[in-house]
Design an enzyme around this catalytic site. Structure first.
Site, PDB file in Angstrom:
ATOM      1  N   TRP A  94       8.075  37.639  39.039  1.00 55.95           N
ATOM      2  CA  TRP A  94       8.026  36.518  39.997  1.00 55.95           C
ATOM      3  C   TRP A  94       7.208  36.858  41.241  1.00 55.95           C
ATOM      4  O   TRP A  94       7.496  36.393  42.343  1.00 55.95           O
ATOM      5  CB  TRP A  94       9.444  36.047  40.356  1.00 55.95           C
ATOM      6  N   LYS A 131       6.675  29.680  35.896  1.00 51.20           N
ATOM      7  CA  LYS A 131       6.466  28.556  36.816  1.00 51.20           C
ATOM      8  C   LYS A 131       5.071  28.669  37.414  1.00 51.20           C
ATOM      9  O   LYS A 131       4.407  29.698  37.299  1.00 51.20           O
ATOM     10  CB  LYS A 131       7.500  28.567  37.955  1.00 51.20           C
ATOM     11  N   ASP A 356       8.200   2.746  24.217  1.00 54.46           N
ATOM     12  CA  ASP A 356       9.321   2.226  24.989  1.00 54.46           C
ATOM     13  C   ASP A 356       8.830   1.476  26.230  1.00 54.46           C
ATOM     14  O   ASP A 356       7.812   1.827  26.819  1.00 54.46           O
ATOM     15  CB  ASP A 356      10.220   3.396  25.427  1.00 54.46           C
ATOM     16  N   GLU A 417       7.949  -2.148  22.164  1.00 54.13           N
ATOM     17  CA  GLU A 417       9.214  -2.726  22.634  1.00 54.13           C
ATOM     18  C   GLU A 417       8.887  -3.707  23.756  1.00 54.13           C
ATOM     19  O   GLU A 417       8.793  -3.331  24.917  1.00 54.13           O
ATOM     20  CB  GLU A 417      10.156  -1.623  23.142  1.00 54.13           C
TER      21      GLU A 417
END
EC number: 2.4.1.18
Length: 704
Positions: A94, A131, A356, A417
């Site tokens: 890190w 990250k 969707d 949809e």
């Protein structure tokens, strides 16, 4: 006289009501075509590249990638608001300074190449945490999961206590990645029927727990194959930090949900489905994104307008969903979303998509409030002043359809949809349409529930039922369904529960005669599903468990129910119990799917309805040379009932809802043959006569 632009002439020929709006349609198509040109010429020298090459190159270059030959790892990220970027993780303890991404280009792209370790291993171990850290213009530092991360996992309880509940990004680079061995099933969208089983992996077990990809592969896929479905629509695959969102608050668009297992196990699931001849569709959420910051796309580079409309514009947040809304007009947003589709087609071998929230995308009012009350007036869709259509979102949907059909020619399935009934949504792009293959027939479940809730059986209007089931745009295919996951959610009830309610807990045993409530419920459950299947569309959808009349609702673990999994499961054991009547509904559903597979009525011309008799409560129609006969009367049975039919000959029964094995009363002699009489009846050239008991449906076919 209207001057019809060439680029929408085909659509106007299909639907003459479009004539007054041809210019608007043309402009909408032009925007998509312009974007298509820009994308396909976005090369260093301006030469042509296909849309699929653009999308594939994008997902192969952005994000983290391991080269098995050189053992190098490359990472590319678009973060225009960031000044500097650093890759951090377990691999460098890190360290926030050791691995800086260099070469921020004019578009805001950062890149880094990590060379192999001295021992020849990759610099970042497989499945280790990772990250990206950005330094913003004001000097502040923010940590994010890479936007194109392909795996994100829930933190341990200890980590969660120390650092919060945000998901953890992981570098997924297995030594032995899953290799697909089965080809995609053969499917021709123009002729083959689509019988879709809508499923959520996590709830696919009778046990109150999260089901895994492996368990779904081993236990649920054989069940779907047995039932005769030829497609699965998988929900909640794209990673979502909040389980109770049902998968509709996506945080990591390229990561398959880790709750259910690994990416390799999802690949095995899809490969196994393909080996069974089953297509797999992804329920893709490109209509909005989770507001999560640390583990989502929101505020990714420190700005609120990187992937989304800015908050200050008033267009950056959904008024009901508490989520962020994409800015589809941005080139890099188009890249991200198109690459996302290509990624799922290539890497996971999905065969198509159910998009969707298309209504929310299509209109700047998102179908909410007064704007969401659609009457069918074409001005609501196509008027310059009154339509409120988001032209950029519509253009993106056109490109999405272009891409999927280019990648999977003659195979791809795209489903919209949309509750608004937007015209041309399911017409081909080449004639001026949006390019979807199907739209969901969202009015059908509402009709059935309204009928059951508000009308006595003898008040059901046959004409109204037929009108709703057949009310669809000419040339635009729909997926018919009487209930989906929406109707199963807490606060609503499944059809079976509306019909039988608490009696399902006490009276579904075969050890005693069925009560009046159960007898009625089972009979109507079968009839509703069959008439929806045969009259309501060109494809059919069922939500898992509803095929056997699953009792109760769906409720995901959340603070309001004490994080309970009691209702976040599917009780398949009910359908497997020979002492319960759920097996009768399960067997009827199977016979209905197999009958369609054999005789094919779905992907054919719309039915000819010859009878809607309000007094007799009878509906009769023909589709693809099959004769469908429904008696909805609660008490009356009819002998020698005259039924019109176009083709002369001898007919026989191919499906009978009154069989004992389907929970019926065995009142029909299935060996009977029906001979036509050469006299016109109900506008048909011939008639035949049948015995049709109360609350029974029959399907007849010509004997070969």
């Amino acid at each position: 006289m209207y001057n019809i632009p060439d680029n929408v002439k085909g659509a106007v020929e299909f639907d003459p009501w479009l004539k007054p709006f041809a210019d608007v349609l043309s402009e909408r198509r032009y925007l998509a075509d312009k974007w298509l040109y820009d994308i396909t010429h976005a090369t260093p020298d301006g030469s042509y590249q296909s849309l699929s090459k653009f999308a594939r190159d994008s997902y192969k270059s952005y994000g983290l990638h391991a080269n098995p030959e050189t053992k190098e790892i490359t990472y590319k990220e678009w973060a225009p608001n960031a000044e500097r970027a650093f890759l951090v993780g377990d691999f460098n303890n890190w360290d926030t300074t050791s691995h800086e991404l260099k070469n921020k280009d004019e578009f805001g792209n950062f890149t880094i190449t990590l060379h192999p370790l001295p021992n020849g291993d990759f610099a970042i171990p497989h499945d280790s945490k990772i990250k990206v850290m950005f330094i913003l213009p004001d000097g502040s530092k923010i940590f994010r999961l890479p936007a194109w991360i392909t795996r994100a996992t829930q933190p341990s309880k200890e980590t969660s206590k120390q650092f919060g509940p945000a998901y953890e990004g992981r570098f997924w680079n297995p030594e032995n990645p899953y290799k697909f061995v089965h080809p995609r099933p053969k499917f021709s969208e123009s002729v083959d029927s689509l019988r879709i089983y809508e499923a959520h992996v996590g709830i696919s077990s009778p046990e109150p727990k999260i089901t895994t990809y492996k368990e779904f592969t081993e236990k649920v896929l054989p069940r779907i194959k047995y039932l005769g479905y030829d497609a699965i629509q998988l929900m909640a695959i794209m990673e979502h930090a909040y389980y109770a969102s049902f998968g509709y608050q996506v945080t990591n668009f390229f990561a398959a949900s880790s709750r259910f297992g690994t990416p390799e196990e999802l690949k095995e699931l899809i490969d196994t489905a393909h080996s069974m001849g089953i297509l797999v569709l992804l329920d893709v959420v490109h209509s909005h994104a989770s507001k999560n910051v640390e583990d989502g796309l929101n505020m990714f580079d420190g700005s609120d307008h990187q992937y989304f409309h800015s908050i200050s514009s008033g267009r950056g947040e959904h008024p009901l969903w508490d989520s962020r809304l994409f800015n589809y007009g941005k080139f890099e947003v188009q890249r991200f979303l198109l690459a996302n589709l290509a990624f799922y087609v290539d890497v996971y071998q999905f065969d198509g998509f159910r998009f969707d929230g298309v209504t929310s995308m299509l209109y700047v009012h998102h179908g909410v409030g007064a704007g969401g009350s659609f009457s069918g007036d074409y001005n609501e869709y196509l008027s310059r002043d009154r339509s409120f259509v988001d032209h950029e979102a519509l253009a993106y949907l056109m490109l999405a359809n272009d891409l999927v059909h280019e990648m999977l020619p003659n195979l791809a399935v795209t489903v919209a949809e949309d509750v608004s009934g937007y015209p041309t949504l399911c017409l081909p792009r080449s004639i001026g349409g949006t390019g979807f293959d199907y739209r969901l027939a969202m009015a059908l479940p509402d009709m059935w529930i309204k009928l059951i809730k508000e009308k006595k059986d003898d008040e059901w209007e046959m004409g109204s039922i037929v009108y709703t089931l057949t009310n669809r745009r000419y040339g635009e295919k729909v997926v018919a369904y009487c209930e989906s996951h929406d109707q199963a959610l807490v606060g609503d009830k499944t059809l079976a529960f509306w019909l039988m309610d608490a009696a399902m807990y006490t009276d579904m045993t075969v050890l005693k005669e069925p009560s009046i409530v159960i007898d009625r419920g089972i009979a109507l459950h079968k009839m509703i599903r069959l008439i929806t299947h045969s009259l309501g569309g060109e494809a059919y959808l069922n939500f898992e468990g509803n095929e056997f009349g699953h009792p109760e609702w769906l409720d995901f673990p959340n603070v309001n129910n004490g994080d309970s999994y009691k209702y976040a499961r599917r009780q398949f054991n009910l359908a497997d119990d020979p002492l319960l009547r759920y097996q009768n509904l399960n067997e009827f559903d199977r016979s209905m799917q197999l009958c369609e597979k054999r005789h094919k009525w779905l992907n054919t011309k719309q039915a000819y309805v010859s009878l809607k008799h309000e007094g007799d409560k009878m509906i009769v129609f023909e589709r693809n040379n099959l004769l469908f006969i429904f008696n909805f009367h609660p008490t009356n049975s009819y002998s020698d009932y005259r039924v019109g039919v176009e083709k002369a000959g001898t007919y026989h029964i191919v499906l009978n809802s009154d069989r004992a094995e389907f929970g019926g009363h065995n009142r029909i002699n299935e060996s009977s043959e029906f001979f036509t009489t050469d006299l016109e009846w109900n506008n048909r050239k011939n008639f035949l006569q049948v015995y049709i008991p109360s609350r029974v449906a029959l399907v007849l076919a010509l004997k070969e």
